[in-house]
Design a protein around this motif. Structure first.
Motif, mmCIF file in Angstrom:
data_model
loop_
_atom_site.group_PDB
_atom_site.id
_atom_site.type_symbol
_atom_site.label_atom_id
_atom_site.label_comp_id
_atom_site.label_asym_id
_atom_site.label_seq_id
_atom_site.Cartn_x
_atom_site.Cartn_y
_atom_site.Cartn_z
ATOM 1 N N ASN A 67 0.853 -1.189 0.000
ATOM 2 C CA ASN A 67 0.000 0.000 0.000
ATOM 3 C C ASN A 67 0.890 1.240 0.000
ATOM 4 N N ARG A 68 0.667 2.141 -0.933
ATOM 5 C CA ARG A 68 1.410 3.403 -1.012
ATOM 6 C C ARG A 68 0.446 4.558 -0.784
ATOM 7 N N SER A 94 3.754 0.597 2.696
ATOM 8 C CA SER A 94 3.529 -0.456 3.697
ATOM 9 C C SER A 94 3.446 -1.807 2.994
ATOM 10 N N ARG A 95 4.124 -2.787 3.570
ATOM 11 C CA ARG A 95 4.099 -4.148 3.041
ATOM 12 C C ARG A 95 3.669 -5.090 4.159
ATOM 13 N N SER A 96 2.713 -6.000 3.809
ATOM 14 C CA SER A 96 2.201 -6.896 4.843
ATOM 15 C C SER A 96 1.733 -8.208 4.220
ATOM 16 N N SER A 97 1.582 -9.208 5.078
ATOM 17 C CA SER A 97 0.939 -10.476 4.712
ATOM 18 C C SER A 97 -0.021 -10.847 5.833
ATOM 19 N N SER A 145 3.238 -10.510 8.761
ATOM 20 C CA SER A 145 4.342 -9.531 8.775
ATOM 21 C C SER A 145 3.801 -8.174 8.376
ATOM 22 N N TYR A 146 4.478 -7.139 8.905
ATOM 23 C CA TYR A 146 4.059 -5.781 8.556
ATOM 24 C C TYR A 146 5.306 -4.904 8.533
ATOM 25 N N TYR A 148 7.459 -4.250 12.177
ATOM 26 C CA TYR A 148 6.602 -4.411 13.350
ATOM 27 C C TYR A 148 6.465 -5.901 13.649
ATOM 28 N N SER A 149 6.722 -6.263 14.841
ATOM 29 C CA SER A 149 6.654 -7.674 15.220
ATOM 30 C C SER A 149 5.281 -7.996 15.794
ATOM 31 N N TYR A 150 4.739 -9.181 15.382
ATOM 32 C CA TYR A 150 3.440 -9.675 15.855
ATOM 33 C C TYR A 150 3.612 -11.078 16.420
#
Length: 473
Positions: free
Chosen positions: A83-84, A105-108, A311-312, A323-325
């Protein structure tokens, strides 16, 4: 000499095959119950009716299922999402200043959900659909029963036709034998001067006509057998012989028929009339089912869902922040959400679609009622006609027997006169033709009575197929 030996060797090689093939073509003797049983096993119309009954059973199961909760589930896994966007940022005051910068932002993530919904009210459409499915399931069974009865009667009709043509062939052959014997006698009488050459020629012509009658009877028998084979759906190359019908049982039949009682029992037993009545009732339920769309629909729903971020990562001004989850399993277990809801929906206006559907269902219901009345009236008329034909069959037999008795006496007297030269060939030929016709008429009258009895049972719904099948095993 070598070629001759090779030919003999080939002939001896194929001789066992020819012998085996000839042995496999043995004549197969069948009774009427056996023919009916074979036809019922092979008839396409019966198989189609069985398929329709099976489908009606599945439709009934579906109607029962409308009263059970509907459960749906969904799962999604997004291995990479980018997401930009732009955000205001200042090195002194941080986010919220007038400087806009680009962030990435990059996430799964993983998402799971299960939803169960139960319809509480939909204008009683489900109840009407269930009643219609029950009626159609019963109607399919009666339709299958009538299809089996139709096959049984059709086979019976052609079975009797084969037997009739066989007896007519025997009569024609006996008539030919008599004509040949008379030709031999006439030839001898011509040789000694008792008959003229004209009498000899006329007798030769009569013998040829009798031979032609045998040829026609053989051809008719062949066609009748093929028609029976067509209905049995067996190998046309099968050599088939039929067992004779029970003449004693036919002789015990009574011409007395109570048409009032027969009509009442026929309307009660006819499987197709029962099927038509159930189809009419199902069509009425269809009207109620479709009209239910005019009322509101109320559903009870329960939803449970959970999600997790694998992941984020955010990139801003050249800096990447991770950012750790917790583990995905822990997130899914601790992040379960659930909700219970009552959903009310009511279609206020649908462009008159419901009105059209209801009117279409009403027209179909009225047409089903007309079909039922038409079939009912047709059954009553058919019963009266068949009962009349059944009583007339006894009168035909009595008249045919009297005609045969008179024809036999006349033929015997004229034959004696012809042998003595006191009668001409024209009188003899007419007497013999009358005798042949009288014998054929009596045979046809007897089989017509048997067929009329079968037709009476079929029309009144009293054709017992199960007994026929049981007696064939």
């Amino acid at each position: 000499m070598v070629k001759k030996n090779v030919f003999i060797g080939i002939l001896l090689l194929f001789l066992p095959v020819v012998t085996v093939h000839a042995e496999s073509q043995q004549t197969k003797t069948l009774s009427l119950p056996e023919c009916i049983s074979i036809a019922l096993d092979n008839a396409y119309s019966v198989k189609k009716a069985e398929n329709a009954r099976h489908l009606s059973g599945v439709d009934l199961l579906r109607s029962y299922g409308n009263f059970l909760p509907k459960v749906t589930s969904s799962a999604s896994y997004v291995p990479r999402s980018v997401n930009r966007s732009y955000a205001s940022y200042s090195p002194l005051s941080g986010i919220g200043s007038d400087t806009a910068i680009n962030t990435t932002s990059r996430s799964s993530s993983v998402d799971l959900s299960v939803t169960a919904s139960l319809n509480l009210f939909n204008g009683l459409s489900d109840y009407a659909a269930l009643q219609a499915a029950l009626d159609r399931k019963k109607a399919a069974g009666f339709t299958l029963q009538r299809a089996r009865e139709t096959i049984a009667y059709d086979v019976t009709q052609h079975y009797y036709q084969v037997l009739l043509d066989q007896e007519l062939l025997d009569i024609a052959r006996e008539n030919l034998k008599s004509a040949k014997d008379l030709l031999t006698l006439t030839d001898r009488q011509f040789s000694i001067g008792l008959k003229s050459i004209t009498d000899l020629y006329q007798q030769q012509a009569e013998t040829s006509n009798s031979n032609l009658g045998v040829i026609n009877a053989e051809n008719q028998l062949r066609r009748s057998k093929l028609e029976l084979v067509r209905r049995l759906r067996i190998d046309p190359a099968t050599e088939m012989a039929l067992k004779p019908v029970n003449a004693a049982a036919i002789g015990k039949l009574s011409p007395e028929v109570d048409i009032t009682a027969l009509s009442a029992s026929g309307l009660e037993r006819r499987a197709d009339l029962k099927a038509q009545s159930l189809e009419r009732d199902a069509a009425r339920q269809d009207v109620r089912r479709i009209a239910g769309a005019r009322l509101p629909k109320l559903d009870l729903a329960f939803t449970m869902s959970s999600g997790a971020i694998d992941s984020y990562q955010t990139t801003m001004l050249g800096q990447t922040y991770d950012y750790s989850y917790p583990p995905v399993g822990t997130q899914l277990e601790n992040g379960i959400d659930h909700a219970v809801s009552l959903n009310l929906s009511w279609t206020i206006f649908d462009g008159f679609m419901t009105r059209y559907n209801v009117e279409s269902a009403k027209v179909a219901s009225r047409n089903r009622q007309l079909d039922y009345e038409e079939l009912k009236e047709g059954i009553e008329i058919d019963l009266k006609q068949v009962a009349g034909d059944y009583r007339a069959a006894f009168a035909r037999i009595a008249a045919a027997r009297q005609s045969l008795k008179a024809s036999e006496s006349a033929a015997q007297g004229i034959t004696r006169k012809y042998d003595l030269g006191a009668s001409g060939f024209v009188e003899l030929s007419a007497a013999r033709a009358a005798l042949f016709n009288a014998r054929s008429t009596l045979t046809q009258a007897l089989y017509n009575l048997a067929l009329q009895k079968a037709l009476l049972d079929y029309t009144s719904g009293g054709l017992d197929i199960e007994d026929n099948n049981a007696s064939s095993h």
